[in-house]
Design a protein around this motif. Structure first.
Motif, PDB file in Angstrom:
ATOM      1  N   ARG A 145       0.839  -1.210   0.000  1.00 15.69           N
ATOM      2  CA  ARG A 145       0.000   0.000   0.000  1.00 15.69           C
ATOM      3  C   ARG A 145       0.871   1.256   0.000  1.00 15.69           C
ATOM      4  O   ARG A 145       0.498   2.275  -0.565  1.00 15.69           O
ATOM      5  N   GLN A 146       2.029   1.165   0.625  1.00 17.28           N
ATOM      6  CA  GLN A 146       2.921   2.324   0.698  1.00 17.28           C
ATOM      7  C   GLN A 146       3.782   2.487  -0.552  1.00 17.28           C
ATOM      8  O   GLN A 146       4.170   3.601  -0.882  1.00 17.28           O
ATOM      9  N   THR A 147       4.083   1.376  -1.237  1.00 19.44           N
ATOM     10  CA  THR A 147       5.020   1.454  -2.360  1.00 19.44           C
ATOM     11  C   THR A 147       4.399   1.218  -3.725  1.00 19.44           C
ATOM     12  O   THR A 147       5.034   1.523  -4.726  1.00 19.44           O
ATOM     13  N   ALA A 148       3.199   0.647  -3.773  1.00 23.43           N
ATOM     14  CA  ALA A 148       2.593   0.327  -5.071  1.00 23.43           C
ATOM     15  C   ALA A 148       2.370   1.609  -5.864  1.00 23.43           C
ATOM     16  O   ALA A 148       1.949   2.628  -5.323  1.00 23.43           O
ATOM     17  N   PRO A 149       2.652   1.554  -7.156  1.00 21.18           N
ATOM     18  CA  PRO A 149       2.423   2.744  -7.974  1.00 21.18           C
ATOM     19  C   PRO A 149       0.935   3.072  -8.069  1.00 21.18           C
ATOM     20  O   PRO A 149       0.072   2.230  -7.799  1.00 21.18           O
ATOM     21  N   LYS A 150       0.667   4.279  -8.459  1.00 21.96           N
ATOM     22  CA  LYS A 150      -0.729   4.755  -8.534  1.00 21.96           C
ATOM     23  C   LYS A 150      -1.561   3.932  -9.502  1.00 21.96           C
ATOM     24  O   LYS A 150      -2.776   3.844  -9.335  1.00 21.96           O
ATOM     25  N   HIS A 151      -0.928   3.326 -10.492  1.00 22.72           N
ATOM     26  CA  HIS A 151      -1.682   2.531 -11.459  1.00 22.72           C
ATOM     27  C   HIS A 151      -2.005   1.119 -10.940  1.00 22.72           C
ATOM     28  O   HIS A 151      -2.623   0.340 -11.645  1.00 22.72           O
ATOM     29  N   ALA A 152      -1.629   0.797  -9.700  1.00 25.24           N
ATOM     30  CA  ALA A 152      -1.903  -0.539  -9.143  1.00 25.24           C
ATOM     31  C   ALA A 152      -2.528  -0.440  -7.744  1.00 25.24           C
ATOM     32  O   ALA A 152      -2.062  -1.085  -6.809  1.00 25.24           O
ATOM     33  N   PRO A 153      -3.623   0.311  -7.576  1.00 25.75           N
ATOM     34  CA  PRO A 153      -4.193   0.476  -6.235  1.00 25.75           C
ATOM     35  C   PRO A 153      -4.822  -0.801  -5.672  1.00 25.75           C
ATOM     36  O   PRO A 153      -4.918  -0.954  -4.458  1.00 25.75           O
ATOM     37  N   ALA A 154      -5.234  -1.730  -6.541  1.00 27.42           N
ATOM     38  CA  ALA A 154      -5.887  -2.957  -6.066  1.00 27.42           C
ATOM     39  C   ALA A 154      -4.885  -4.051  -5.715  1.00 27.42           C
ATOM     40  O   ALA A 154      -5.240  -5.032  -5.058  1.00 27.42           O
ATOM     41  N   TYR A 155      -3.659  -3.893  -6.134  1.00 30.04           N
ATOM     42  CA  TYR A 155      -2.647  -4.932  -5.922  1.00 30.04           C
ATOM     43  C   TYR A 155      -2.504  -5.364  -4.457  1.00 30.04           C
ATOM     44  O   TYR A 155      -2.489  -6.574  -4.172  1.00 30.04           O
ATOM     45  N   PRO A 156      -2.393  -4.458  -3.485  1.00 33.62           N
ATOM     46  CA  PRO A 156      -2.202  -4.913  -2.094  1.00 33.62           C
ATOM     47  C   PRO A 156      -3.305  -5.844  -1.588  1.00 33.62           C
ATOM     48  O   PRO A 156      -3.044  -6.727  -0.766  1.00 33.62           O
ATOM     49  N   ARG A 157      -4.513  -5.692  -2.086  1.00 34.70           N
ATOM     50  CA  ARG A 157      -5.618  -6.553  -1.634  1.00 34.70           C
ATOM     51  C   ARG A 157      -5.542  -7.970  -2.200  1.00 34.70           C
ATOM     52  O   ARG A 157      -6.264  -8.852  -1.743  1.00 34.70           O
ATOM     53  N   THR A 158      -4.670  -8.187  -3.171  1.00 36.48           N
ATOM     54  CA  THR A 158      -4.547  -9.534  -3.740  1.00 36.48           C
ATOM     55  C   THR A 158      -3.597 -10.418  -2.947  1.00 36.48           C
ATOM     56  O   THR A 158      -3.535 -11.616  -3.182  1.00 36.48           O
ATOM     57  N   VAL A 159      -2.835  -9.847  -2.021  1.00 40.99           N
ATOM     58  CA  VAL A 159      -1.849 -10.630  -1.265  1.00 40.99           C
ATOM     59  C   VAL A 159      -2.589 -11.543  -0.282  1.00 40.99           C
ATOM     60  O   VAL A 159      -3.436 -11.092   0.495  1.00 40.99           O
ATOM     61  N   GLY A 160      -2.291 -12.811  -0.350  1.00 40.92           N
ATOM     62  CA  GLY A 160      -2.917 -13.800   0.528  1.00 40.92           C
ATOM     63  C   GLY A 160      -1.942 -14.934   0.799  1.00 40.92           C
ATOM     64  O   GLY A 160      -0.756 -14.852   0.476  1.00 40.92           O
ATOM     65  N   PHE A 161      -2.450 -16.011   1.386  1.00 46.48           N
ATOM     66  CA  PHE A 161      -1.596 -17.176   1.617  1.00 46.48           C
ATOM     67  C   PHE A 161      -2.435 -18.442   1.660  1.00 46.48           C
ATOM     68  O   PHE A 161      -3.633 -18.407   1.922  1.00 46.48           O
ATOM     69  N   ASP A 162      -1.767 -19.532   1.380  1.00 44.43           N
ATOM     70  CA  ASP A 162      -2.339 -20.871   1.498  1.00 44.43           C
ATOM     71  C   ASP A 162      -1.401 -21.693   2.364  1.00 44.43           C
ATOM     72  O   ASP A 162      -0.178 -21.581   2.256  1.00 44.43           O
ATOM     73  N   LEU A 163      -1.965 -22.513   3.223  1.00 47.85           N
ATOM     74  CA  LEU A 163      -1.183 -23.425   4.050  1.00 47.85           C
ATOM     75  C   LEU A 163      -1.406 -24.827   3.495  1.00 47.85           C
ATOM     76  O   LEU A 163      -2.533 -25.310   3.455  1.00 47.85           O
ATOM     77  N   LEU A 164      -0.329 -25.454   3.052  1.00 51.96           N
ATOM     78  CA  LEU A 164      -0.401 -26.785   2.467  1.00 51.96           C
ATOM     79  C   LEU A 164       0.216 -27.780   3.429  1.00 51.96           C
ATOM     80  O   LEU A 164       1.276 -27.515   4.013  1.00 51.96           O
ATOM     81  N   MET A 165      -0.438 -28.919   3.604  1.00 56.09           N
ATOM     82  CA  MET A 165       0.069 -29.963   4.494  1.00 56.09           C
ATOM     83  C   MET A 165       0.379 -31.208   3.670  1.00 56.09           C
ATOM     84  O   MET A 165      -0.437 -31.646   2.870  1.00 56.09           O
ATOM     85  N   PHE A 166       1.567 -31.745   3.889  1.00 57.33           N
ATOM     86  CA  PHE A 166       2.006 -32.967   3.235  1.00 57.33           C
ATOM     87  C   PHE A 166       2.251 -33.993   4.328  1.00 57.33           C
ATOM     88  O   PHE A 166       3.377 -34.144   4.795  1.00 57.33           O
ATOM     89  N   GLY A 167       1.218 -34.628   4.795  1.00 53.15           N
ATOM     90  CA  GLY A 167       1.345 -35.538   5.916  1.00 53.15           C
ATOM     91  C   GLY A 167       1.327 -34.757   7.216  1.00 53.15           C
ATOM     92  O   GLY A 167       1.191 -33.533   7.231  1.00 53.15           O
ATOM     93  N   PRO A 168       1.495 -35.443   8.342  1.00 52.27           N
ATOM     94  CA  PRO A 168       1.375 -34.763   9.630  1.00 52.27           C
ATOM     95  C   PRO A 168       2.574 -33.878   9.992  1.00 52.27           C
ATOM     96  O   PRO A 168       2.469 -33.031  10.866  1.00 52.27           O
ATOM     97  N   ASP A 169       3.696 -34.045   9.304  1.00 55.92           N
ATOM     98  CA  ASP A 169       4.908 -33.355   9.736  1.00 55.92           C
ATOM     99  C   ASP A 169       5.505 -32.404   8.707  1.00 55.92           C
ATOM    100  O   ASP A 169       6.604 -31.908   8.913  1.00 55.92           O
ATOM    101  N   GLN A 170       4.822 -32.147   7.619  1.00 60.13           N
ATOM    102  CA  GLN A 170       5.363 -31.247   6.604  1.00 60.13           C
ATOM    103  C   GLN A 170       4.331 -30.187   6.247  1.00 60.13           C
ATOM    104  O   GLN A 170       3.248 -30.506   5.772  1.00 60.13           O
ATOM    105  N   LEU A 171       4.704 -28.933   6.477  1.00 57.69           N
ATOM    106  CA  LEU A 171       3.824 -27.801   6.190  1.00 57.69           C
ATOM    107  C   LEU A 171       4.524 -26.864   5.219  1.00 57.69           C
ATOM    108  O   LEU A 171       5.747 -26.734   5.244  1.00 57.69           O
ATOM    109  N   LEU A 172       3.737 -26.198   4.412  1.00 54.20           N
ATOM    110  CA  LEU A 172       4.269 -25.204   3.495  1.00 54.20           C
ATOM    111  C   LEU A 172       3.283 -24.052   3.423  1.00 54.20           C
ATOM    112  O   LEU A 172       2.102 -24.264   3.165  1.00 54.20           O
TER     113      LEU A 172
END
Length: 135
Positions: free
Chosen positions: A51-78
């Protein structure tokens, strides 16, 4: 062995087994919570930085930042953290983060990661310490 005395004490093995039966499930829960909290903190900081650095032509960009938590068995997370390319202006993420020939890199996500890393490492060390303390 001679002398008839066996210095190996099965009681220690049973105590370790009981300890691990308690702490491994707790360590899995604590680790998942720490990864989730870390990913959320990075996502929030990344969006705030953008929000502080995005250029004026990209005002919606900060709202697209998200995350996914992926589990590969009980002991591996990403945790996969970054802009959703399907979101409005999310496809600009690579250019804004890493730069291009005509645009300098913003490094919003990189800075958010570096900011969160000490707290995340401290939490992982605490989980490890709890697991190894069994006497």
């Amino acid at each position: 062995m001679t002398g008839g005395r066996n210095p190996f004490d099965m009681g220690d093995v049973r105590r370790l087994q009981q300890h691990l039966a308690r702490v491994v499930p707790q360590a899995r829960r604590d680790t998942r919570a720490a990864v989730m909290r870390g990913a959320l903190n990075i996502k929030r900081q990344w969006a705030q930085n953008a929000r502080q650095t995005a250029p004026k032509h990209a005002p919606a960009y900060p709202r697209t930042v998200g995350f996914d938590l992926l589990m590969f068995g009980p002991d591996q997370l990403l945790a996969v953290i970054g802009p959703d390319k399907g979101g409005r202006q999310g496809a600009l993420g690579n250019i804004l983060e890493y730069g291009s020939v005509k645009n300098p890199p913003h490094n919003d996500g990189g800075l958010a990661l570096l900011n969160e890393l000490p707290a995340f490492e401290a939490q992982m060390a605490l989980i490890q310490q709890r697991g190894l303390t069994w006497w």
